[in-house]
Design a protein around this motif. Structure first.
Motif, short mmCIF file in Angstrom:
data_model
loop_
_atom_site.label_atom_id
_atom_site.label_comp_id
_atom_site.label_asym_id
_atom_site.label_seq_id
_atom_site.Cartn_x
_atom_site.Cartn_y
_atom_site.Cartn_z
N GLN A 81 0.80 -1.21 0.00
CA GLN A 81 0.00 0.00 0.00
C GLN A 81 0.84 1.27 0.00
N ILE A 82 2.14 1.18 0.23
CA ILE A 82 3.02 2.35 0.25
C ILE A 82 3.39 2.71 -1.18
N ASN A 83 3.19 3.98 -1.54
CA ASN A 83 3.49 4.45 -2.89
C ASN A 83 4.77 5.28 -2.95
N ILE A 84 5.47 5.41 -1.82
CA ILE A 84 6.67 6.24 -1.79
C ILE A 84 7.84 5.52 -2.46
N LEU A 85 7.97 4.20 -2.17
CA LEU A 85 9.09 3.44 -2.70
C LEU A 85 8.90 3.17 -4.19
N PRO A 86 9.99 3.00 -4.92
CA PRO A 86 9.88 2.62 -6.33
C PRO A 86 9.21 1.26 -6.47
N ILE A 87 8.50 1.09 -7.56
CA ILE A 87 7.73 -0.14 -7.77
C ILE A 87 8.63 -1.39 -7.80
N PRO A 88 9.80 -1.40 -8.49
CA PRO A 88 10.65 -2.62 -8.47
C PRO A 88 11.14 -2.97 -7.07
N ARG B 126 9.66 -2.19 -4.26
CA ARG B 126 8.52 -2.62 -3.46
C ARG B 126 8.16 -4.07 -3.79
N LYS B 127 8.19 -4.45 -5.05
CA LYS B 127 7.90 -5.83 -5.42
C LYS B 127 8.94 -6.80 -4.86
N ARG B 128 10.20 -6.39 -4.90
CA ARG B 128 11.25 -7.26 -4.39
C ARG B 128 11.12 -7.47 -2.87
N MET B 129 10.79 -6.42 -2.14
CA MET B 129 10.63 -6.54 -0.69
C MET B 129 9.43 -7.40 -0.34
N VAL B 130 8.33 -7.25 -1.09
CA VAL B 130 7.14 -8.06 -0.83
C VAL B 130 7.43 -9.54 -1.11
N ALA B 131 8.19 -9.81 -2.18
CA ALA B 131 8.54 -11.20 -2.50
C ALA B 131 9.38 -11.83 -1.40
N GLU B 132 10.29 -11.09 -0.82
CA GLU B 132 11.12 -11.61 0.27
C GLU B 132 10.29 -11.86 1.52
N LEU B 133 9.32 -11.00 1.78
CA LEU B 133 8.48 -11.17 2.98
C LEU B 133 7.52 -12.34 2.84
N ASP B 134 7.17 -12.69 1.61
CA ASP B 134 6.23 -13.80 1.40
C ASP B 134 6.91 -15.17 1.40
N LYS B 135 8.22 -15.21 1.47
CA LYS B 135 8.93 -16.49 1.47
C LYS B 135 8.68 -17.23 2.77
#
Length: 547
Positions: free
Chosen positions: A353-360, A362-371
Motif C-alpha cells: 500500500q506504500i506508494n513512496i518506494l519505487p515499484i521494483p 517494493r515488489k522485491r521486498m514483498v517477494a522476500e516477505l512472502d517467502k
C-alpha cells in the motif's frame, strides 16, 4: 619436522596410503595437500573415534563434533576410503567401501599348522581335545570400553545358569586393570589378571578365546586367534562380519547363545585350519584385497565427478533425548514461527500500500516477505541430519578451502593449542614460522647492503670524476701538480713552516673520503688568469675531504 611430503620429488609422488587419515590431518602441520601432491590418495580407517568420544566428559558435544570432524578430514583428503568393517559411520558414500585389508604375521599361521597336526594325531589332546581341562583367555587392553564388564557378566551367567564354572586368564595392561580385578573379586568370577604378553606365546596353551568387545572396528586379536586354530567366541556385530566365515568362530547375540557356544567349545576340538582359510588371514591375501579395493576405475571417477549427491549428509544424535521435553520445545517453536509469519504477512500488506518506494523495490521486498521456510521440527529435533546439496567434487574443494582458511591458516596454531591435543604441532609450526621470518629478514638485510654498496661505489665514482675535473682545472690554470692521496698519505703530509693542526685542529680524520694534495712547482713561469697570491711557500700540501 615440518611437512614430510616436501621431501618426496614431484615425479615420484604417485600414490599415497594414509593410515587413519582423520587422525593424520587433525593437527597436521602446514604443507601441500595430499590430493594436490599425489595423483591418488587411499585412506584406511580402522578406529571408531566416535565410540571413544561417547565415553569422554561432555560427550553430547564431543561425540557429534568428532563425527563431523572425522567425516570432514576423510572426505577432504582422500580419493578412496577403505573401512575395515561396517561398524564405522559414513564419511563419503561415493568414495568409500568396506574391506578387511589387514592380515596376521606368519608366526600365527605356523602355530595354527602345529595345532591342526596335534589334533589329527591325538584326538584326546590335553589342551585342544574335547575332554581337556578348560583353558579360556582374553587378551587386549584393560579398558572398560573393551567389554570387560560384559565378559564378567557373561561368565557369571554361564556359571549360574549352566554350572559352567571356568577360569579366565586375562592378558594385557591398561588404566582399568586394577578396577576390573576388584570388580571380578566382588562378583565372584574366577579371573586371573596377567601382564602384557605376545599373543603367539599362548598358541599351544589355550583353546578358547573370548572377545566381548563391540567398540572395535576390526579386532586384530580375533584374527590371530583364528589363525592359531582356536575357538573364538564373540558377539554378533558388524566389526566381526569378516570372521563369521571361519568354522571356529562362534558368534552370539544373547546370553543364552553365549552359554551354548561356550559349552560347544569346551566339549569339542577346533576344526583344522584349511589352506583357503589360512590364506584368507595372511598378509598376501590382505594385499590382494587392498589392490582391488583401493583402485578407482575411470568410469567411476567420472561418475563421482559429475554426480549430484542430494542424499549426502551426516546424521547426528537427537538434540533432545526426552520425547516429552522434545514435544514441548517443538510446540514453542511452532507458536513463535506462526507469530513471526503473521507479522511478516501484515508487513507485506503494508508494503504493497506504500506508494513512496519505487515499484521494483517494493515488489522485491514483498517477494522476500512472502517467502516461507518449511521444515519438520519434530524430525529435526529427533534425528537431525546435516545435508549437503553439492556435488562430491565441489564439496571436497569447499572443505579443503575451509581447511586452508582456519585450521591450516594463520589461526591454526591457536586452534591446536585451544583443543589441547595439538600443542606440540602448534609450537613446532610457530617455531618454523619464526625461522622463516628470521631467514627472510636476513635476506632483506643482505639485499639492502648490496644496494647501499652499489650506491656508495656509484657515489665514489661520481666524486672521482669531480676531483678529476678540479685537478685538470688547477693544472691548467695554476701549473700545479695535483695528485689524489689516500688517508694514510695525507696524514703523513705536513706543511712546510706550518702544522696540520691549522687545517685539522683536533688532529683526527673522521671522513674516509678521497682527498687531494696540491704541490706548487714553479711560481711565476705561467701567469695565472685568476688573481692568486704570488707569494706562496715553495711546497704546499693540504688535504681535505671532498664532499
Amino acid at each position: 619436522m615440518g611437512d614430510i611430503t616436501s621431501l618426496i620429488p614431484a615425479e615420484e609422488a604417485d600414490i599415497v596410503v594414509l593410515e587413519e587419515p582423520e587422525h593424520l590431518n587433525w593437527y597436521r602441520g602446514p604443507g601441500e595437500h595430499w590430493t594436490n601432491k599425489f595423483k591418488h590418495v587411499v585412506g584406511i580407517v580402522h578406529t571408531n573415534y566416535f565410540v571413544y568420544a561417547q565415553d569422554q566428559p561432555a560427550a553430547f558435544i564431543r561425540a557429534p563434533s568428532m563425527r563431523l570432524l572425522t567425516s570432514w578430514m576423510c572426505r577432504a583428503h582422500c580419493h578412496r576410503i577403505i573401512k575395515l568393517s561396517g561398524t564405522l559411520s559414513e564419511f563419503a558414500p561415493e568414495k568409500e567401501l568396506i574391506e578387511n585389508v589387514h592380515g596376521v604375521r606368519k608366526s600365527f599361521l605356523d602355530v595354527g599348522e602345529k595345532v591342526s597336526l596335534r589334533c589329527r594325531e591325538n584326538i584326546d589332546d590335553e589342551v585342544f581335545g574335547p575332554s581337556a581341562e578348560p583353558s579360556v583367555y582374553f587378551i587386549g587392553k584393560m579398558l572398560w570400553s573393551k567389554g570387560l564388564g560384559s565378559l564378567m557378566e557373561l561368565i557369571k551367567y554361564a556359571e549360574e545358569s549352566a554350572s559352567l564354572g571356568i577360569k579366565v586368564d586375562m592378558y594385557g595392561g591398561g588404566p582399568n586393570k586394577d578396577e576390573a580385578s576388584e570388580k571380578a573379586n566382588t562378583l565372584g568370577v574366577d579371573m586371573e589378571f596377567h601382564g602384557p604378553v605376545d599373543h603367539a606365546a599362548l598358541g599351544m596353551s589355550h583353546k578358547i578365546f573370548i572377545n566381548p568387545s563391540t567398540s572395535e572396528v576390526l579386532c586384530t586379536t580375533v584374527a590371530e586367534a583364528l589363525a592359531m586354530g582356536k575357538f573364538v567366541i564373540l558377539p554378533s556385530h558388524p566389526s566381526n562380519d569378516f570372521f563369521a566365515q571361519f568354522p571356529n568362530c562362534l558368534p552370539y547375540s544373547s546370553k543364552e547363545e553365549f552359554v551354548g557356544n561356550l559349552y560347544y567349545a569346551l566339549t569339542h576340538s577346533p576344526e583344522p585350519l584349511s589352506k583357503e582359510y589360512s590364506y584368507a588371514l595372511s598378509w598376501e591375501a590382505a594385499t590382494k584385497r587392498f589392490e582391488s579395493s583401493g583402485c578407482i576405475t575411470v568410469a567411476e571417477a567420472e561418475a563421482v565427478e559429475n554426480a549430484l549427491s542430494t542424499d549426502a549428509g551426516l546424521e547426528l544424535p537427537p538434540l533432545i533425548e526426552d520425547k516429552s521435553q522434545r514435544n514441548k520445545v517443538a510446540a514453542t517453536i511452532r507458536l513463535n514461527r506462526n507469530r513471526y509469519r503473521q507479522f511478516r504477512s501484515k508487513l507485506s500488506q503494508e508494503m504493497q500500500q506504500i506508494n513512496i518506494l519505487p515499484i521494483p523495490l517494493r515488489k522485491r521486498m514483498v517477494a522476500e516477505l512472502d517467502k516461507r521456510l518449511d521444515f519438520n521440527i519434530d524430525e529435526i529435533l529427533a534425528s537431525p541430519k546435516l545435508r549437503f546439496q553439492l556435488s562430491p567434487a565441489q564439496l571436497d574443494k569447499n572443505l579443503l578451502d575451509f581447511y586452508d582458511k582456519y585450521p591450516h591458516g594463520q589461526y591454526g596454531d591457536l586452534i591446536r593449542v585451544i583443543f589441547g591435543r595439538g600443542v606440540d604441532v602448534g609450537r613446532q609450526n610457530h617455531y618454523l614460522r619464526q625461522q622463516a621470518s628470521k631467514l627472510k629478514r636476513q635476506q632483506q638485510m643482505v639485499e639492502s647492503k648490496k644496494r647501499l654498496g652499489h650506491r656508495s661505489s656509484k657515489k665514489n665514482r661520481e666524486d672521482f670524476m669531480i676531483s678529476s675535473k678540479i685537478r685538470s682545472a688547477l693544472e691548467r690554470n695554476l701549473n700545479l701538480n695535483v695528485k689524489r692521496t689516500t688517508n694514510r698519505e695525507s696524514n703523513n703530509n705536513n706543511f712546510v713552516g706550518g702544522n696540520n693542526d691549522l687545517l685539522n685542529p683536533k688532529g683526527k680524520q673522521k671522513d674516509n673520503g678521497p682527498r687531494m694534495s696540491l704541490q706548487h712547482q714553479s711560481v711565476g713561469m705561467v701567469k695565472p688568469r685568476n688573481s692568486f697570491p704570488t707569494r706562496l711557500p715553495p711546497k704546499v700540501f693540504f688535504s681535505r675531504p671532498l664532499i
